[in-house]
Design a protein around this motif. Structure first.
Motif, PDB file in Angstrom:
ATOM      1  N   CYS A   1       5.571   3.442  61.098  1.00 18.88           N
ATOM      2  CA  CYS A   1       5.870   4.654  62.270  1.00 18.88           C
ATOM      3  C   CYS A   1       6.927   5.009  62.057  1.00 18.88           C
ATOM      4  O   CYS A   1       8.011   4.723  62.040  1.00 18.88           O
ATOM      5  CB  CYS A   1       5.981   3.187  63.511  1.00 18.88           C
ATOM      6  SG  CYS A   1       6.402   4.100  65.083  1.00 18.88           S
TER       7      CYS A   1
ATOM      8  N   ASP B   1       8.817   6.776  64.297  1.00 20.88           N
ATOM      9  CA  ASP B   1       9.814   6.346  65.419  1.00 20.88           C
ATOM     10  C   ASP B   1      10.712   5.305  65.061  1.00 20.88           C
ATOM     11  O   ASP B   1      11.786   5.322  65.221  1.00 20.88           O
ATOM     12  CB  ASP B   1       9.064   6.225  66.824  1.00 20.88           C
ATOM     13  CG  ASP B   1       8.356   7.600  67.412  1.00 20.88           C
ATOM     14  OD1 ASP B   1       8.951   8.829  66.857  1.00 20.88           O
ATOM     15  OD2 ASP B   1       7.572   7.513  68.139  1.00 20.88           O
TER      16      ASP B   1
ATOM     17  N   ASN C   1       5.295   5.481  57.333  1.00 19.84           N
ATOM     18  CA  ASN C   1       4.452   6.345  58.285  1.00 19.84           C
ATOM     19  C   ASN C   1       3.249   5.718  58.626  1.00 19.84           C
ATOM     20  O   ASN C   1       2.600   4.573  58.319  1.00 19.84           O
ATOM     21  CB  ASN C   1       4.494   7.702  58.168  1.00 19.84           C
ATOM     22  CG  ASN C   1       3.980   7.968  56.913  1.00 19.84           C
ATOM     23  OD1 ASN C   1       3.208   7.221  56.123  1.00 19.84           O
ATOM     24  ND2 ASN C   1       4.283   9.132  55.890  1.00 19.84           N
ATOM     25  N   GLY C   2       2.368   6.444  59.444  1.00 21.75           N
ATOM     26  CA  GLY C   2       1.056   5.958  59.466  1.00 21.75           C
ATOM     27  C   GLY C   2       0.006   5.874  58.336  1.00 21.75           C
ATOM     28  O   GLY C   2      -1.015   5.189  58.385  1.00 21.75           O
TER      29      GLY C   2
END
Length: 216
Positions: free
Chosen positions: A143, A145, A187-188
């Protein structure tokens, strides 16, 4: 001659270390024992996460002169490649306070003024690898964030084990070091990237650990 414990979380990471060498035993950690570069080595597969890593380090590291860890990690902005982990922090240890989570050095009271949270590795013997601070915690970070939050700790890499090994080493009064290579960018796409890059990164870290053992 030094006694060195080398931990890896996954079989792929452990198998990349001194491949096909050593005598295996029937321990829960798939231990291999061998002699290399004049040192007695114990290579063990800890399993994923801080508890597994700490358990393996504590059970097997009592008579070791040095605790090492090899394997893979996610990037928090660091370039691809292998890194000397000069510092480790446990990003999920601290205090939940209104509107914030304060990090403390793992094992210390998470109350009052928060000091420096990291554990420092042994001095680099001159391998020429880039240095990094790694943030360890019991979650796979996929993620942006969450990755941005970890960057606020001064970390450029993330994993699930090194901080725990560093804490055990500190408790036992032993030096530690770790080398990890990047598989993904937290990340994704990280799940697919991790699996796609696992073998390559494991071998990259393994080669550097072998160089480290030779340099000690």
């Amino acid at each position: 001659m030094a006694k060195i414990l080398i931990l890896a979380a996954l079989p792929e990471e452990g198998d990349a270390l001194f491949a096909d060498a050593g005598v295996k035993d029937d321990s829960p950690f798939a231990v291999r024992r061998l002699t290399a570069h004049g040192h007695d080595l114990t290579i063990a597969i800890s399993g994923l996460g801080k508890v597994n890593a700490a358990l393996a380090a504590g059970m097997l590291g009592g008579d070791a002169d040095l605790l090492l860890m090899s394997g893979t990690c996610g990037s928090l902005g660091a370039a691809p490649g292998a890194y000397w982990l000069a510092e480790a922090v446990q990003h999920d240890y601290g205090a939940n306070e209104p509107g914030r989570f304060r990090r403390y050095r793992a094992g210390e009271w998470p109350i009052g003024e928060a000091g420096e949270a990291h554990f420092a590795a042994m001095p680099d013997p001159g391998l020429g690898l880039p240095h990094a601070r790694i943030a360890s915690g019991d979650s796979f970070v996929a993620c942006p964030d969450a990755a941005a939050d970890l960057k606020s700790l001064g970390a450029t890499l993330v994993d699930m084990e090194v901080g725990a090994v560093a804490q055990v080493a500190a408790r036992l009064g032993k030096p530690w070091a770790a080398i990890k290579a990047v598989t993904d960018e937290a990340n994704g796409d990280s799940a697919d990237d991790f699996h796609g890059n696992l073998a390559r990164a494991a071998h990259s870290a393994g080669r550097e650990i072998e160089r480290l053992v030779a340099a000690i």
